[in-house]
Design a protein around this motif. Structure first.
Motif, PDB file in Angstrom:
ATOM      1  N   HIS A 144      36.554  43.684  44.349  1.00  0.00           N
ATOM      2  CA  HIS A 144      37.405  44.354  43.299  1.00  0.00           C
ATOM      3  C   HIS A 144      36.548  45.678  42.212  1.00  0.00           C
ATOM      4  O   HIS A 144      35.376  44.980  42.019  1.00  0.00           O
ATOM      5  CB  HIS A 144      38.407  43.634  42.202  1.00  0.00           C
ATOM      6  CG  HIS A 144      39.331  42.776  42.809  1.00  0.00           C
ATOM      7  ND1 HIS A 144      40.304  43.028  42.940  1.00  0.00           N
ATOM      8  CD2 HIS A 144      38.739  41.527  43.604  1.00  0.00           C
ATOM      9  CE1 HIS A 144      40.862  42.329  44.794  1.00  0.00           C
ATOM     10  NE2 HIS A 144      40.465  40.889  44.252  1.00  0.00           N
ATOM     11  N   ASN A 204      38.160  36.299  44.607  1.00  0.00           N
ATOM     12  CA  ASN A 204      37.828  37.966  44.021  1.00  0.00           C
ATOM     13  C   ASN A 204      37.267  37.525  43.122  1.00  0.00           C
ATOM     14  O   ASN A 204      36.288  36.589  42.046  1.00  0.00           O
ATOM     15  CB  ASN A 204      39.371  38.155  43.317  1.00  0.00           C
ATOM     16  CG  ASN A 204      40.865  37.571  43.947  1.00  0.00           C
ATOM     17  OD1 ASN A 204      40.611  38.852  45.108  1.00  0.00           O
ATOM     18  ND2 ASN A 204      41.777  36.390  43.866  1.00  0.00           N
ATOM     19  N   ASN A 236      34.955  40.795  41.204  1.00  0.00           N
ATOM     20  CA  ASN A 236      35.890  41.831  40.179  1.00  0.00           C
ATOM     21  C   ASN A 236      33.683  42.898  39.415  1.00  0.00           C
ATOM     22  O   ASN A 236      32.892  42.195  38.596  1.00  0.00           O
ATOM     23  CB  ASN A 236      36.554  42.033  39.077  1.00  0.00           C
ATOM     24  CG  ASN A 236      36.643  43.548  38.374  1.00  0.00           C
ATOM     25  OD1 ASN A 236      37.084  44.106  39.043  1.00  0.00           O
ATOM     26  ND2 ASN A 236      36.595  43.291  37.598  1.00  0.00           N
ATOM     27  N   TYR A 287      44.673  50.257  37.659  1.00  0.00           N
ATOM     28  CA  TYR A 287      44.241  49.290  38.134  1.00  0.00           C
ATOM     29  C   TYR A 287      44.424  47.875  38.430  1.00  0.00           C
ATOM     30  O   TYR A 287      44.576  46.614  39.220  1.00  0.00           O
ATOM     31  CB  TYR A 287      42.927  48.917  38.125  1.00  0.00           C
ATOM     32  CG  TYR A 287      41.696  47.539  38.099  1.00  0.00           C
ATOM     33  CD1 TYR A 287      41.236  47.667  39.143  1.00  0.00           C
ATOM     34  CD2 TYR A 287      40.814  47.443  37.325  1.00  0.00           C
ATOM     35  CE1 TYR A 287      40.493  47.019  40.339  1.00  0.00           C
ATOM     36  CE2 TYR A 287      40.123  46.487  37.978  1.00  0.00           C
ATOM     37  CZ  TYR A 287      40.273  46.139  39.207  1.00  0.00           C
ATOM     38  OH  TYR A 287      38.946  45.742  39.677  1.00  0.00           O
ATOM     39  N   ASP A 288      45.038  47.094  36.626  1.00  0.00           N
ATOM     40  CA  ASP A 288      45.238  45.797  35.972  1.00  0.00           C
ATOM     41  C   ASP A 288      46.801  45.514  37.432  1.00  0.00           C
ATOM     42  O   ASP A 288      46.476  44.552  37.619  1.00  0.00           O
ATOM     43  CB  ASP A 288      45.509  46.365  34.883  1.00  0.00           C
ATOM     44  CG  ASP A 288      44.554  45.547  34.372  1.00  0.00           C
ATOM     45  OD1 ASP A 288      43.139  45.664  34.319  1.00  0.00           O
ATOM     46  OD2 ASP A 288      44.219  46.522  33.203  1.00  0.00           O
ATOM     47  N   LYS A 347      45.243  44.663  40.717  1.00  0.00           N
ATOM     48  CA  LYS A 347      44.740  43.069  40.323  1.00  0.00           C
ATOM     49  C   LYS A 347      45.954  41.864  41.160  1.00  0.00           C
ATOM     50  O   LYS A 347      45.675  41.106  40.827  1.00  0.00           O
ATOM     51  CB  LYS A 347      44.131  43.274  39.413  1.00  0.00           C
ATOM     52  CG  LYS A 347      42.360  43.201  39.691  1.00  0.00           C
ATOM     53  CD  LYS A 347      42.260  43.674  38.573  1.00  0.00           C
ATOM     54  CE  LYS A 347      41.415  42.486  38.037  1.00  0.00           C
ATOM     55  NZ  LYS A 347      40.558  42.302  36.867  1.00  0.00           N
ATOM     56  N   GLN A 348      46.887  42.377  40.486  1.00  0.00           N
ATOM     57  CA  GLN A 348      48.220  41.427  39.580  1.00  0.00           C
ATOM     58  C   GLN A 348      49.207  40.432  41.738  1.00  0.00           C
ATOM     59  O   GLN A 348      49.255  39.659  41.028  1.00  0.00           O
ATOM     60  CB  GLN A 348      48.669  41.817  39.358  1.00  0.00           C
ATOM     61  CG  GLN A 348      48.370  42.072  37.584  1.00  0.00           C
ATOM     62  CD  GLN A 348      49.797  42.694  37.164  1.00  0.00           C
ATOM     63  OE1 GLN A 348      51.005  42.282  37.024  1.00  0.00           O
ATOM     64  NE2 GLN A 348      49.505  42.938  35.337  1.00  0.00           N
ATOM     65  N   TYR A 396      47.010  40.205  43.423  1.00  0.00           N
ATOM     66  CA  TYR A 396      45.805  39.012  44.587  1.00  0.00           C
ATOM     67  C   TYR A 396      45.892  37.763  43.181  1.00  0.00           C
ATOM     68  O   TYR A 396      45.938  37.667  42.706  1.00  0.00           O
ATOM     69  CB  TYR A 396      44.167  39.264  44.186  1.00  0.00           C
ATOM     70  CG  TYR A 396      44.213  40.723  45.382  1.00  0.00           C
ATOM     71  CD1 TYR A 396      43.444  40.740  46.665  1.00  0.00           C
ATOM     72  CD2 TYR A 396      44.468  41.610  44.970  1.00  0.00           C
ATOM     73  CE1 TYR A 396      43.353  41.655  47.798  1.00  0.00           C
ATOM     74  CE2 TYR A 396      44.400  43.160  45.635  1.00  0.00           C
ATOM     75  CZ  TYR A 396      43.469  42.754  46.930  1.00  0.00           C
ATOM     76  OH  TYR A 396      43.297  43.884  48.237  1.00  0.00           O
ATOM     77  N   PHE A 424      39.417  35.704  39.246  1.00  0.00           N
ATOM     78  CA  PHE A 424      38.567  36.716  39.662  1.00  0.00           C
ATOM     79  C   PHE A 424      37.275  36.571  38.749  1.00  0.00           C
ATOM     80  O   PHE A 424      37.079  35.767  37.806  1.00  0.00           O
ATOM     81  CB  PHE A 424      38.653  37.938  38.883  1.00  0.00           C
ATOM     82  CG  PHE A 424      39.876  38.743  39.560  1.00  0.00           C
ATOM     83  CD1 PHE A 424      39.389  39.608  41.289  1.00  0.00           C
ATOM     84  CD2 PHE A 424      41.301  38.215  39.739  1.00  0.00           C
ATOM     85  CE1 PHE A 424      40.501  40.514  41.077  1.00  0.00           C
ATOM     86  CE2 PHE A 424      42.334  38.817  40.648  1.00  0.00           C
ATOM     87  CZ  PHE A 424      41.770  39.331  41.092  1.00  0.00           C
TER      88      PHE A 424
END
Length: 361
Positions: free
Chosen positions: A144, A237, A239, A314-315, A318-319, A321, A325
């Motif tokens: 990510h 994940n 990041n 972006y946030d 990400k949620q 997944y 992270f």
């Protein structure tokens, strides 16, 4: 006449695949690495197809013979150029019917022996769609990061070091954003994406994990399979973080410098900005983007896009997944790859897993 089933195709060490369909058929979807030596032009194919529907197969076959007969010497000579002692020649058309049978027969008369691919491209496509859901390794390591951190470049560095990578952006011919086709043409359609995904999974066959970028389900014209998305959502994940100045510099180098002098570039950027403006409600930001476009100040435009368009979204992405992270901080792709490699070692995921896998096709 020698025949080959589709599943046998992937066991051949050095296949030379000749696709004799018309250019429009070939461009719509082809076996990766296939060479297009069309028996008919697009117009000839249309004429023969129309004749088949209106007057029946006998007249269509006669017309096809009239069209093909003068071409035979040049056609065989073209195919002959690709023949070598350490390769197998495979001929195919759409359904493995009359076109491929005729060409293989002509080649045999000329002393060139080739296989006819049974079922043609149609059977190949059916086969790969059936196989794709079964080919995924057990675990996905998902990379990510905000737009511009260089996720694709990091994956390329890791691939050179022997890690199993699926580069979905390359397979889609699209970078996964509004400006994602700049310098890449129109992007790949679903058929091409599926074929390249199948090829990519073949190349990492037998591994327990793979690294992949956190793309949305649709990448340009292509859509990822449900099975692939599920693996990613439940994966490990990582990041990637890098300073915004580095991100801007990276995006300028990727999207601006190679293309800004091209005659199509300004219109392409303008189209992209128009799409962004539809989604931005703050007047000052809209005006700033329009001004940077007018001034061709692409560096500042990218900074505004990052801070006020891409980063806020972006946030939310990400949620989707599961799991925690792992945060990686780096200033360049090599440094990021080093950090990720160290983390993979902690997880007992090692490189060079591909060294014993022979890529067939």
């Amino acid at each position: 006449m020698k025949e080959m089933m589709v599943e046998e195709l992937f066991t051949i060490k050095n296949p030379i695949i000749i696709d004799i369909r018309s250019p429009i058929e070939f461009n719509d979807g082809a076996i990766p690495g296939a060479i297009n030596v069309p028996l008919f032009t697009d117009d000839e194919r249309q004429v023969i197809g129309t004749l088949y529907k209106q007057e029946g197969p006998a007249n269509a076959k006669w017309k096809a013979m009239e069209v093909v007969s003068p071409k035979i010497p040049e056609l065989l000579q073209t195919i002959k150029k690709f023949v070598s002692n350490d390769s197998e020649l495979i001929i195919h058309c759409w359904r493995g019917g009359m076109r491929s049978k005729a060409v293989v027969t002509f080649l045999e008369f000329a002393g060139i022996y080739a296989y006819r691919l049974v079922g043609g491209y149609k059977e190949y496509r059916h086969y790969i769609l059936e196989q794709l859901p079964t080919m995924l390794p057990d675990k996905a390591v998902v990379l990510h990061g905000l737009t511009g951190v260089g996720k694709t470049e990091v994956l390329k560095v890791l691939k050179k070091r022997g890690y199993p990578i699926l580069d979905l952006e390359e397979m889609a011919g699209h970078r996964g954003s509004i400006f994602g086709t700049i310098g890449l043409g129109d992007g790949h359609n679903q058929k091409t994406f599926d074929s390249l995904l199948f090829k990519g999974l073949q190349e990492i066959k037998g591994v327990e994990y793979f690294l992949v970028e956190a793309e949305s389900k649709r990448i340009g014209k292509a859509v990822q399979t449900e099975e692939l998305m599920d693996k990613k959502m439940k994966g490990i994940n990582i990041n990637l973080n890098t300073p915004i100045d580095h991100r801007v510099t990276h995006l300028v180098a990727e999207y601006v410098l190679p293309y800004q002098d091209e005659p199509w570039y300004f219109d392409k950027i303008s189209d992209g900005i128009e799409k962004v403006l539809r989604r931005i409600k703050v007047v000052d930001i809209r005006n700033s983007l329009i001004q940077t476009l007018t001034n061709r100040d692409y560096s500042e435009m990218i900074r505004i896009l990052l801070e006020h368009y891409y980063d806020p979204r972006y946030d939310h992405a990400k949620q989707e997944y599961e799991g925690e992270f792992v945060e990686i901080f780096a200033n360049n792709p090599v440094e990021a790859a080093d950090e990720i490699a160290a983390k993979l070692t902690e997880l007992s995921f090692h490189p060079n897993v591909l060294k014993n896998n022979e890529i067939k096709i």
